[in-house]
Design an enzyme around this catalytic site. Structure first.
Site, PDB file in Angstrom:
ATOM      1  N   ALA A  50      -0.877 127.004  37.904  1.00 18.42           N
ATOM      2  CA  ALA A  50      -2.093 127.746  37.537  1.00 18.42           C
ATOM      3  C   ALA A  50      -1.756 129.234  37.566  1.00 18.42           C
ATOM      4  O   ALA A  50      -0.850 129.670  38.292  1.00 18.42           O
ATOM      5  CB  ALA A  50      -3.195 127.435  38.534  1.00 18.42           C
ATOM      6  N   GLY A  61       0.331 123.056  38.990  1.00 19.42           N
ATOM      7  CA  GLY A  61      -0.363 122.386  37.886  1.00 19.42           C
ATOM      8  C   GLY A  61       0.597 121.923  36.793  1.00 19.42           C
ATOM      9  O   GLY A  61       0.320 120.942  36.096  1.00 19.42           O
ATOM     10  N   GLU A 103       1.931 118.749  37.925  1.00 22.72           N
ATOM     11  CA  GLU A 103       0.836 117.766  37.851  1.00 22.72           C
ATOM     12  C   GLU A 103       0.601 117.315  36.401  1.00 22.72           C
ATOM     13  O   GLU A 103       0.357 116.140  36.149  1.00 22.72           O
ATOM     14  CB  GLU A 103      -0.434 118.368  38.477  1.00 22.72           C
ATOM     15  CG  GLU A 103      -0.281 118.512  39.990  1.00 22.72           C
ATOM     16  CD  GLU A 103      -1.396 119.344  40.620  1.00 22.72           C
ATOM     17  OE1 GLU A 103      -1.550 120.514  40.209  1.00 22.72           O
ATOM     18  OE2 GLU A 103      -2.101 118.837  41.494  1.00 22.72           O
ATOM     19  N   GLU A 117       1.866 124.912  46.195  1.00 20.13           N
ATOM     20  CA  GLU A 117       0.539 125.465  46.535  1.00 20.13           C
ATOM     21  C   GLU A 117       0.417 125.847  48.000  1.00 20.13           C
ATOM     22  O   GLU A 117      -0.259 126.824  48.340  1.00 20.13           O
ATOM     23  CB  GLU A 117      -0.562 124.453  46.179  1.00 20.13           C
ATOM     24  CG  GLU A 117      -0.849 124.330  44.681  1.00 20.13           C
ATOM     25  CD  GLU A 117       0.043 123.354  43.958  1.00 20.13           C
ATOM     26  OE1 GLU A 117       1.052 122.908  44.541  1.00 20.13           O
ATOM     27  OE2 GLU A 117      -0.263 123.046  42.789  1.00 20.13           O
TER      28      GLU A 117
HETATM   29  N1  COA Z   1       0.765 132.677  37.706  1.00 20.51           N
HETATM   30  C1  COA Z   1       0.773 133.909  37.207  1.00 20.51           C
HETATM   31  N2  COA Z   1       1.885 134.571  36.875  1.00 20.51           N
HETATM   32  C2  COA Z   1       3.051 133.911  37.054  1.00 20.51           C
HETATM   33  C3  COA Z   1       3.118 132.610  37.570  1.00 20.51           C
HETATM   34  C4  COA Z   1       1.897 131.980  37.901  1.00 20.51           C
HETATM   35  N3  COA Z   1       1.841 130.736  38.358  1.00 20.51           N
HETATM   36  N4  COA Z   1       4.419 132.243  37.651  1.00 20.51           N
HETATM   37  C5  COA Z   1       5.116 133.263  37.180  1.00 20.51           C
HETATM   38  N5  COA Z   1       4.320 134.274  36.812  1.00 20.51           N
HETATM   39  C6  COA Z   1       4.695 135.571  36.262  1.00 20.51           C
HETATM   40  C7  COA Z   1       5.305 136.490  37.296  1.00 20.51           C
HETATM   41  O1  COA Z   1       4.306 137.145  38.030  1.00 20.51           O
HETATM   42  C8  COA Z   1       6.119 137.409  36.418  1.00 20.51           C
HETATM   43  O2  COA Z   1       5.241 138.367  35.850  1.00 20.51           O
HETATM   44  P1  COA Z   1       5.706 139.948  35.773  1.00 20.51           P
HETATM   45  O3  COA Z   1       6.868 139.917  34.822  1.00 20.51           O
HETATM   46  O4  COA Z   1       4.493 140.606  35.230  1.00 20.51           O
HETATM   47  O5  COA Z   1       6.081 140.308  37.162  1.00 20.51           O
HETATM   48  C9  COA Z   1       6.606 136.512  35.280  1.00 20.51           C
HETATM   49  O6  COA Z   1       5.737 135.374  35.304  1.00 20.51           O
HETATM   50  C10 COA Z   1       8.027 136.011  35.473  1.00 20.51           C
HETATM   51  O7  COA Z   1       8.117 135.405  36.753  1.00 20.51           O
HETATM   52  P2  COA Z   1       9.177 135.851  37.874  1.00 20.51           P
HETATM   53  O8  COA Z   1       8.591 135.513  39.212  1.00 20.51           O
HETATM   54  O9  COA Z   1       9.590 137.265  37.665  1.00 20.51           O
HETATM   55  O10 COA Z   1      10.389 134.891  37.516  1.00 20.51           O
HETATM   56  P3  COA Z   1      11.461 134.304  38.518  1.00 20.51           P
HETATM   57  O11 COA Z   1      12.461 133.612  37.654  1.00 20.51           O
HETATM   58  O12 COA Z   1      11.942 135.347  39.457  1.00 20.51           O
HETATM   59  O13 COA Z   1      10.701 133.213  39.372  1.00 20.51           O
HETATM   60  C11 COA Z   1       9.220 131.340  39.712  1.00 20.51           C
HETATM   61  C12 COA Z   1      10.148 132.087  38.739  1.00 20.51           C
HETATM   62  C13 COA Z   1       8.577 130.213  38.907  1.00 20.51           C
HETATM   63  C14 COA Z   1      10.035 130.741  40.870  1.00 20.51           C
HETATM   64  C15 COA Z   1       8.161 132.286  40.272  1.00 20.51           C
HETATM   65  O14 COA Z   1       7.572 132.989  39.198  1.00 20.51           O
HETATM   66  C16 COA Z   1       7.041 131.591  41.014  1.00 20.51           C
HETATM   67  O15 COA Z   1       7.232 131.207  42.165  1.00 20.51           O
HETATM   68  N6  COA Z   1       5.881 131.429  40.371  1.00 20.51           N
HETATM   69  C17 COA Z   1       4.713 130.853  41.009  1.00 20.51           C
HETATM   70  C18 COA Z   1       4.801 129.347  41.036  1.00 20.51           C
HETATM   71  C19 COA Z   1       3.617 128.737  41.756  1.00 20.51           C
HETATM   72  O16 COA Z   1       3.368 129.013  42.910  1.00 20.51           O
HETATM   73  N7  COA Z   1       2.864 127.888  41.040  1.00 20.51           N
HETATM   74  C20 COA Z   1       1.717 127.205  41.598  1.00 20.51           C
HETATM   75  C21 COA Z   1       0.495 127.977  41.344  1.00 20.51           C
HETATM   76  S1  COA Z   1      -0.927 127.138  42.006  1.00 20.51           S
END
Ligand code: COA
Length: 263
Positions: free
Chosen positions: A66, A111, A114, A134
């Site tokens: 999400a 999500g 999921e 989460e």
């Molecule tokens: N919601 C909103 N923005 C998200 C996102 C999410 N779930 N996942 C990634 N992004 C955004 C980041 O904020 C970043 O934005 P920015 O460039 O404006 O800073 C962009 O996507 C790229 O992500 P980044 O974190 O820089 O890439 P990464 O390769 O270093 O890491 C992940 C990738 C997937 C490990 C990391 O982004 C992450 O942990 N995301 C959240 C995953 C999560 O918790 N999902 C469950 C949500 S309920």
């Protein structure tokens, strides 16, 4: 219908929905959920679609969960309505009568994991990472993850993944029964489409009966499951495909199922 957050294509009876917000790793906000839900309605209404494929834009992510930004604006009512929208979309996905394949081309988190789990099966690229992180955000999975993951990989493994929020690579996901196949990033869509074409060459009624028997039978006792199968087996004989399949075998030719697509 025009979409902003997804790309919806149909080719040779195979529909593909691509989650398309690569700048935030295809994270799902309310608009994306709504559009996905509308696209599922389109798929459901189109008799010509035999298989649906879900994937993500770019080479990095299927869906990174999400959209976390929106959580900052949530109050309990907004959270409830978001979660209900998610549940209705997941039910729609799960109840599609046609086979659905997740082509997981990168992160499938929260999500995203999921959504992939609600598909009939998953093919993953070598760089794919799966997880329900989460807990790290102080919440729990809200689109069915606490229910689907244990059914796929067993309670202990699901608890470890959900309690730690850790991500696992594609090969590990395959070994624990979450993904069926791991392919190179370049090969992923070709392999998924090849399998989709094989499925699309089968009879529509028998595919539907098989999917319903498996889905409805999974959460009931074995005796009830056998009854579900008997009814689904009988349902196959409402279609000329059942006679065509047997005749083709006996006449040593390839069957032609009504409305099916050539492999
Ligand atoms: N919601 C909103 N923005 C998200 C996102 C999410 N779930 N996942 C990634 N992004 C955004 C980041 O904020 C970043 O934005 P920015 O460039 O404006 O800073 C962009 O996507 C790229 O992500 P980044 O974190 O820089 O890439 P990464 O390769 O270093 O890491 C992940 C990738 C997937 C490990 C990391 O982004 C992450 O942990 N995301 C959240 C995953 C999560 O918790 N999902 C469950 C949500 S309920």
């Amino acid at each position: 219908m025009a979409y902003n957050t997804i790309i919806f294509k149909i080719r040779d009876g195979i529909a593909t929905i691509t989650f398309n917000r690569p700048e935030i790793l295809n994270a799902l906000n309310a608009e994306a959920l709504k559009e996905f839900s509308n696209a599922l309605d389109e798929v459901n209404a189109n008799e010509g679609i035999r298989v649906l494929i879900l994937t993500g834009a770019g080479e990095k992510s299927f869906i990174a969960g999400a959209d976390i930004k929106q959580f900052l604006t949530f109050n309990p009512l907004k959270a409830k309505s978001f979660s209900e929208m998610g549940r209705s979309m997941m039910n729609k996905l799960r109840e599609l009568p046609i086979p659905v394949i997740a082509a997981v081309n990168g992160f499938a988190l929260g999500g995203g994991c999921e959504v992939a789990m609600a598909c009939d099966f998953i093919y993953a690229s070598e760089n794919a990472m799966f997880g329900l992180p989460e807990i790290t955000l102080g919440i729990i999975p809200g689109f069915g993850g606490t229910q689907r993951l244990p059914r796929l990989v067993g309670g202990s493994m699901a608890k470890e993944l959900i309690f730690t929020g850790k991500m696992i690579p594609a090969e590990e996901a395959k070994n624990m029964g979450l993904a069926n196949k791991v392919c190179s990033q370049e090969q992923l869509m070709d392999d998924v489409i090849k399998t989709a074409k094989t499925i699309a060459s089968k009879g529509k009624v028998s595919l539907r009966a098989a999917k319903q028997a498996i889905n409805n039978g999974m959460n009931v006792d074995l005796t009830t499951g056998f009854s579900i199968e008997i009814d689904a087996f009988a349902l196959c004989f409402t279609s000329p495909d059942a006679k065509e399949g047997a005749s083709a075998f006996l006449e040593k030719r390839t069957p032609y199922f009504k409305g099916s697509l050539k492999e």
